[in-house]
Scaffold this active site. Structure first.
Site, short mmCIF file in Angstrom:
data_model
loop_
_atom_site.label_atom_id
_atom_site.label_comp_id
_atom_site.label_asym_id
_atom_site.label_seq_id
_atom_site.Cartn_x
_atom_site.Cartn_y
_atom_site.Cartn_z
N ASP A 67 0.84 -1.19 0.00
CA ASP A 67 0.00 0.00 0.00
C ASP A 67 0.88 1.24 0.00
O ASP A 67 1.97 1.23 0.59
CB ASP A 67 -0.93 0.03 1.21
N THR A 68 0.42 2.28 -0.66
CA THR A 68 1.14 3.55 -0.74
C THR A 68 0.26 4.65 -0.17
O THR A 68 -0.90 4.78 -0.55
CB THR A 68 1.49 3.88 -2.21
#
Length: 195
Positions: A67-68
């Site tokens: 995830d970013t």
């Protein structure tokens, strides 16, 4: 290997280092920020949750979840889905430094999970109204954390990157490679199983 993400950027970055996923299966999760959750914790939690959700359907496989999160101070910037939300993100980032947090979790065939959190500092130049309007008209901001794609036209706005560039694109490649090799999954030789 199973990639628990629909991101074409993550898939491409994995392929670049010899880890073309055998299966791409996004985890259908509620990605809402929990009350009081800091950006770092949010990125780490979602990466772990994505990997865990998909691992139940693929026993005996390596699972990669990532995830970013783009944050300005403690404020988490959503993935821009409308032009107005992208404009708000760009206006907030204009002339300022922000952080990009990349959470990565790998679960091995025995069920062991290892995780890494990577921080990258990014500074944008001050953006004019004309620059913002032109960028927004191109549409590459859609679905991007913070409303921009550093690997696209937004590269012209970046004055400074401190840390992993690929983390800002969507996956910290060096750290991901270290996790996979550490769990005993070597990269494929060039041409072996590439799609």
């Amino acid at each position: 290997m199973v990639l628990a993400s629909a991101s074409p950027r993550r898939r491409s970055l994995l392929e670049q280092i010899g880890y073309a996923p055998d299966v791409v299966e996004p985890a259908a999760l509620d990605e809402a920020v929990l009350p009081g959750e800091q950006p770092e914790a949010h990125a780490a939690r979602l990466a772990q949750a994505k990997a865990s959700a998909v691992s139940a359907r693929h026993p005996g496989a390596f699972i990669l979840g990532a995830d970013t999160v783009v944050a300005c101070g403690r404020r988490i910037l959503d993935k821009a889905e409308t032009e107005e939300s992208a404009r708000r993100c760009l206006a907030l980032l204009s002339g300022r430094r922000h952080r990009v947090y990349g959470g990565v979790t790998v679960i091995d065939p025995e069920g062991r999970a290892v995780s890494r959190l990577v921080r990258t500092a990014v500074t944008f130049k001050r953006l004019s109204e004309e620059e913002m309007a032109a960028y927004l008209a191109g549409g590459e901001w859609r679905g991007k954390a913070g409303g921009y794609a550093i690997q696209g036209r937004a590269a012209a706005f970046v004055r400074f990157v401190g840390g992993s560039y690929t983390n800002v694109v969507g996956l910290p490649v060096h750290e991901t490679y270290q996790l996979l090799v550490g769990l005993g999954l070597p990269p494929r030789p060039p041409g072996a199983g590439d799609s």
